[in-house]
Design a protein around this motif. Structure first.
Motif, PDB file in Angstrom:
ATOM      1  N   GLU A  83       1.044  -1.096  -0.065  1.00  0.00           N
ATOM      2  CA  GLU A  83       0.034  -0.109   0.058  1.00  0.00           C
ATOM      3  C   GLU A  83       0.854   1.192  -0.079  1.00  0.00           C
ATOM      4  O   GLU A  83       0.277   2.318   0.246  1.00  0.00           O
ATOM      5  N   SER A  84       2.149   1.088  -0.223  1.00  0.00           N
ATOM      6  CA  SER A  84       3.024   2.129  -0.174  1.00  0.00           C
ATOM      7  C   SER A  84       2.950   3.161   1.036  1.00  0.00           C
ATOM      8  O   SER A  84       3.050   4.419   0.745  1.00  0.00           O
ATOM      9  N   LYS A  85       2.720   2.693   2.198  1.00  0.00           N
ATOM     10  CA  LYS A  85       2.438   3.429   3.255  1.00  0.00           C
ATOM     11  C   LYS A  85       3.641   4.313   4.045  1.00  0.00           C
ATOM     12  O   LYS A  85       3.565   5.288   4.574  1.00  0.00           O
ATOM     13  N   LYS A  86       4.680   3.672   3.532  1.00  0.00           N
ATOM     14  CA  LYS A  86       6.054   4.482   4.194  1.00  0.00           C
ATOM     15  C   LYS A  86       7.223   4.585   2.848  1.00  0.00           C
ATOM     16  O   LYS A  86       6.985   3.886   1.932  1.00  0.00           O
ATOM     17  N   ASP A  87       7.874   5.507   2.825  1.00  0.00           N
ATOM     18  CA  ASP A  87       9.029   5.564   1.961  1.00  0.00           C
ATOM     19  C   ASP A  87       9.841   4.457   2.146  1.00  0.00           C
ATOM     20  O   ASP A  87      10.482   3.932   3.303  1.00  0.00           O
ATOM     21  N   ALA A  88      10.293   3.944   1.155  1.00  0.00           N
ATOM     22  CA  ALA A  88      11.219   2.689   1.172  1.00  0.00           C
ATOM     23  C   ALA A  88      12.582   2.869   0.721  1.00  0.00           C
ATOM     24  O   ALA A  88      12.626   3.622  -0.564  1.00  0.00           O
ATOM     25  N   TYR A  89      13.595   2.658   1.397  1.00  0.00           N
ATOM     26  CA  TYR A  89      15.044   3.063   0.932  1.00  0.00           C
ATOM     27  C   TYR A  89      15.850   1.476   0.763  1.00  0.00           C
ATOM     28  O   TYR A  89      15.729   0.750   1.477  1.00  0.00           O
ATOM     29  N   LYS A  90      16.724   1.652  -0.100  1.00  0.00           N
ATOM     30  CA  LYS A  90      17.700   0.529  -0.320  1.00  0.00           C
ATOM     31  C   LYS A  90      19.130   1.010  -0.282  1.00  0.00           C
ATOM     32  O   LYS A  90      19.514   1.877  -0.829  1.00  0.00           O
ATOM     33  N   LEU A  91      19.913   0.282   0.652  1.00  0.00           N
ATOM     34  CA  LEU A  91      21.232   0.462   0.562  1.00  0.00           C
ATOM     35  C   LEU A  91      21.811  -0.014  -0.283  1.00  0.00           C
ATOM     36  O   LEU A  91      21.808  -1.314  -0.477  1.00  0.00           O
TER      37      LEU A  91
END
Length: 254
Positions: A83-91
């Motif tokens: 639901e894309s409720k939070k920003d997602a980051y990848k290292l």
């Protein structure tokens, strides 16, 4: 069983870091600075002391056996991703540097070097290591991600931001400011016996040198020492998707 099959290979075995009241979901892959990122996440959520008490400071053990085993962790994480409720980051990390780090891990690990039909006493060269990875073709995605590519098929549907290990401190400070997070003690969080960069001092031509764990006496070749035209082209080929997805320049080692 996952409600959406796209998520299964994105969540296991390297489960993203999630907490209900934390604004980010953090994806990570081995050999890309994941220890520091995990520590940062637990620091931000007031759990570093718990890591020390319950897992003797072993952050990966704590994450795998305690933190992500909470009831409904995977269910809630999946829901927030779908639901894309939070920003997602990848290292992510420069593939040239990561390939060398993976190679050094391999020659020091009985569990990894046996995959190359060698052992820690017979050793392996960086060139041989790369050719065997290349010969796996599409099967490379099934190899342990300490050695395989960073990119996971379909991750771009869920990950909308990247943290570059080469710019880690600056980007983390920006993230802390943007999301009004605690200012973390980055110099302390980044200390790890797994980090060899400070010990990589030998200069020379090591691409074809057969190396073992006992070759070094804790002084390792520099990253650049493992590269010639052949090994550079092999890394460009093997990790082409990493270069493409994360915007690293395949023509420059740094």
């Amino acid at each position: 069983m996952f409600e959406d099959e796209r998520l299964e290979h994105l969540i296991f075995p390297y489960t993203p870091l999630y907490k209900k009241d934390f604004p980010l979901i953090l994806f990570w892959i081995p050999k890309s600075g994941c220890t520091t990122l995990n520590r940062w996440f637990f620091f931000q959520n007031g759990l570093l002391e718990d890591v020390g008490q319950q897992s003797e400071g072993e952050v990966h053990h704590y994450r795998n056996t305690i933190y992500t085993q909470q009831p409904d962790y995977t269910k809630d994480l999946s829901e927030h991703l779908l639901e894309s409720k939070k920003d997602a980051y990848k290292l992510v990390r420069n593939p040239f540097r990561r390939a060398v780090s993976s190679f050094l891990e391999t020659i020091c690990s009985p569990n990894f070097i046996c995959l190359f039909d060698r052992d820690i006493d017979t050793g392996l060269s960086f060139t041989e290591f790369l050719y065997q990875l290349r010969d796996l073709g599409s099967e490379i995605d099934s190899i342990d991600r300490h050695l395989g590519p960073q990119y996971l098929e379909g991750e771009e549907e869920f990950v909308n931001n990247y943290i570059y290990l080469e710019q880690f401190n600056a980007q983390i400070r920006e993230i802390e400011n943007k999301y009004r997070l605690l200012k973390s003690p980055l110099s302390q969080l980044s200390k790890s016996p797994h980090h060899l960069s400070a010990l990589m001092l030998k200069k020379g031509k090591f691409a074809d040198a057969v190396l073992t764990m006992s070759s070094f006496d804790w002084v390792f070749p520099t990253y650049e020492s493992f590269y010639n035209k052949e090994t550079k082209e092999l890394v460009q080929d093997i990790f082409a998707k990493d270069f493409d997805m994360y915007g690293f320049d395949p023509n420059h080692l740094k």
